[in-house]
Structure formats: C-alpha cells, structure tokens
Design a protein around this motif. Structure first.
Motif, PDB file in Angstrom:
ATOM      1  N   MET A 103      -0.823   7.352  -1.681  1.00 17.25           N
ATOM      2  CA  MET A 103      -0.735   6.974  -0.226  1.00 17.25           C
ATOM      3  C   MET A 103       0.564   7.464   0.302  1.00 17.25           C
ATOM      4  N   GLN A 104       1.380   8.131  -0.592  1.00 18.09           N
ATOM      5  CA  GLN A 104       2.626   8.957  -0.170  1.00 18.09           C
ATOM      6  C   GLN A 104       2.694   9.722   1.129  1.00 18.09           C
ATOM      7  N   GLU A 105       1.282  10.403   1.469  1.00 17.22           N
ATOM      8  CA  GLU A 105       1.378  11.194   2.645  1.00 17.22           C
ATOM      9  C   GLU A 105       1.541  10.152   3.806  1.00 17.22           C
ATOM     10  N   PHE A 106       1.351   9.083   3.615  1.00 13.03           N
ATOM     11  CA  PHE A 106       1.247   8.104   4.939  1.00 13.03           C
ATOM     12  C   PHE A 106       2.332   7.177   4.928  1.00 13.03           C
ATOM     13  N   THR A 107       3.326   7.390   3.956  1.00 11.37           N
ATOM     14  CA  THR A 107       4.390   6.365   3.869  1.00 11.37           C
ATOM     15  C   THR A 107       5.104   6.476   5.193  1.00 11.37           C
ATOM     16  N   TYR A 161       5.028   1.643  11.313  1.00 15.07           N
ATOM     17  CA  TYR A 161       4.157   0.446  11.787  1.00 15.07           C
ATOM     18  C   TYR A 161       4.881  -0.744  11.327  1.00 15.07           C
ATOM     19  N   ILE A 162       5.067  -0.936  10.078  1.00 17.92           N
ATOM     20  CA  ILE A 162       5.689  -2.260   9.592  1.00 17.92           C
ATOM     21  C   ILE A 162       7.156  -2.586  10.438  1.00 17.92           C
ATOM     22  N   ALA A 163       7.771  -1.558  10.719  1.00 18.05           N
ATOM     23  CA  ALA A 163       9.178  -1.707  11.541  1.00 18.05           C
ATOM     24  C   ALA A 163       8.506  -2.375  12.991  1.00 18.05           C
ATOM     25  N   LEU A 197       0.868  -1.251  -0.151  1.00 12.68           N
ATOM     26  CA  LEU A 197      -0.016   0.092  -0.005  1.00 12.68           C
ATOM     27  C   LEU A 197       0.950   1.264  -0.033  1.00 12.68           C
ATOM     28  N   LYS A 198       2.135   1.285   0.740  1.00  9.94           N
ATOM     29  CA  LYS A 198       2.800   2.439   0.764  1.00  9.94           C
ATOM     30  C   LYS A 198       3.458   2.833  -0.445  1.00  9.94           C
ATOM     31  N   VAL A 199       3.473   2.129  -1.433  1.00  9.39           N
ATOM     32  CA  VAL A 199       4.127   2.707  -2.551  1.00  9.39           C
ATOM     33  C   VAL A 199       3.265   3.265  -3.667  1.00  9.39           C
TER      34      VAL A 199
END
Length: 239
Positions: free
Chosen positions: A45-49, A55-57, A39-41
């Motif tokens: 959704m760049q605003e939420f990257t 979150y993933i980390a 989703l992040k790419v």
C-alpha cells in the motif's frame, strides 16, 4: 498518581468517542481511520501512503470540529455545521477511494501469492473474509501450509467440516442407492441423472437468489445513504 491515572483514562475515553452530529456519515469515517493507520505501513500500500496520511490528518481536524458542533444547539443551523458536513462528505469520498484501492490490492495479493498482504488486510479489518470466501478457501488450501494465514484458520476449519459433512451424507445416500440399484440398475441410472439435473438447477437458482439479494442490499444501502444526505441538506437549508 490517582488523579493522573483518572485524567489519562478520561482522555483515552474521550478520544475513543465520535461526535454525535451527523454520526451516520462520521462514525465510519472516524472508526476506519484506525484501520487505515495500520494499512498505510503495508509494502503493498506504499503507493497510497500519502493519500492515507492526508486522510488521517483531515479526520483528526474534522473530529475536533464535530465535538464543537455537538456543543451547539441542535436546533440551530450554523455556518460551522455546514462546514463540518462539507468536510465529512469530502472525507467520505476519500474513505471510499482508499477502501477500493485496498480491495484491488487484496485481489492482486491473492493472484501474486502475497500472503503478507492477504493476512494483514484481514487482520486489520479492512477486508471482510466472507466477501471473498470461495477465493480465500482455495488460496488457503494451496498455500496455508507454507505461509502465515492464521486469520483464515477458523474459517478453513469450518469449511473442511462442512465438506466432510457433505461427503458423509453423499456416502450414506450412495450406499442406500447401491442396494436399490442392484435390483434395477437401468432405472437407477436415469434417476441419478435426473436428480443431478435438479440439483444443478437448484444450485443455479440459489446462486441467482443470493446475487439478487446482495444487489438489493447494496441498492438499499445506497438509497439509505442518499436519504440521509438529502435530509441533512434540508436541515441545513442546502439546495
């Protein structure tokens, strides 16, 4: 070579597993991290990257904690277990925020004719098409020929099939009614009006029932989540 492949398979298998401790909270958090990675790419959704990467980390670190907790005696409440549960709760809040942001962007994408986002979010699995079925069928009908909306092909084909079935049933009913109408046209007109009123009431009732059921399901989910959290608090002696 065989030993290497065996170890590789084993490591992949273990990575795919989730900790068993507090799985009611953990499974959704861990499973959706894979979706959020894709989703992040998305440009939309760049605003939420940054938030997604954070979150993933955190998920990766918390997952390691979970496997450590799994090795402990399940009857023994430890400081580590309390810390693990606290991390899961924190991640749950972050998870829901990312999902809410995704849904907002998805709605905006349909309004802006951003088919890349629409198609991608459905393909990734962060959006459930049935939740937006009416809007998506209209969107596909408008832009399906000009944009890549392959994720909706099957749903739209099913939608068209249902429409054709309804049209065929209406034609058969109309043909039969025409014969009767020839003998008593005035009476048939009144009957048609009454039938239409009944159908409208039935549709309104069905809609109200569906909405009430959806609300009840959502309330039940929230209540169940609250019960799980309360049970975990008691197990850990948290007030």
């Amino acid at each position: 070579m065989k030993n290497f492949l065996l170890l590789l398979t084993l490591s992949v298998s273990l990575f795919a597993q989730n900790p068993k401790s507090y799985a009611a909270l953990g499974d959704v958090i861990y499973d959706d991290a894979v979706k959020f990675e894709k989703l992040k790419v998305l440009p939309s959704m760049q605003e939420f990257t940054t938030a997604i990467e954070s979150y993933i980390a955190s998920v990766a670190q918390t997952k390691k904690m979970g496997f450590v907790i799994d090795k402990n005696d399940p009857e023994t409440v430890t400081v580590e277990a309390e810390a693990y549960l606290a991390e899961l709760r924190k991640l749950s809040i972050e998870h829901d925020a990312i999902v809410d942001s995704s849904r907002k962007r998805f709605t905006e994408a349909m309004n802006d004719e951003d088919s890349e986002t629409v198609n991608a979010m459905i393909s990734i699995g962060v959006i459930e098409p049935d939740d937006y079925k009416t809007e998506l069928m209209h969107y596909y009908g408008e832009f399906g020929e000009d944009h890549n909306l392959s994720t909706l092909d099957k749903m739209y084909a099913s939608h068209l099939g249902k429409q054709k079935g309804d049209t065929k049933a209406t034609k058969v009913s109309g043909t039969t009614g025409a014969k009767s109408a020839a003998a008593a046209p005035k009476v048939k007109t009144k009957v048609n009006q009454k039938d239409e009123e009944i159908k409208k009431r039935m549709r309104a009732q069905d809609k109200a029932k569906t909405e009430a059921l959806e609300r009840a399901v959502e309330e039940e989910k929230q209540e169940e989540k609250a019960k799980i959290l309360e049970k975990q608090k008691k197990e850990l002696g948290i007030k």
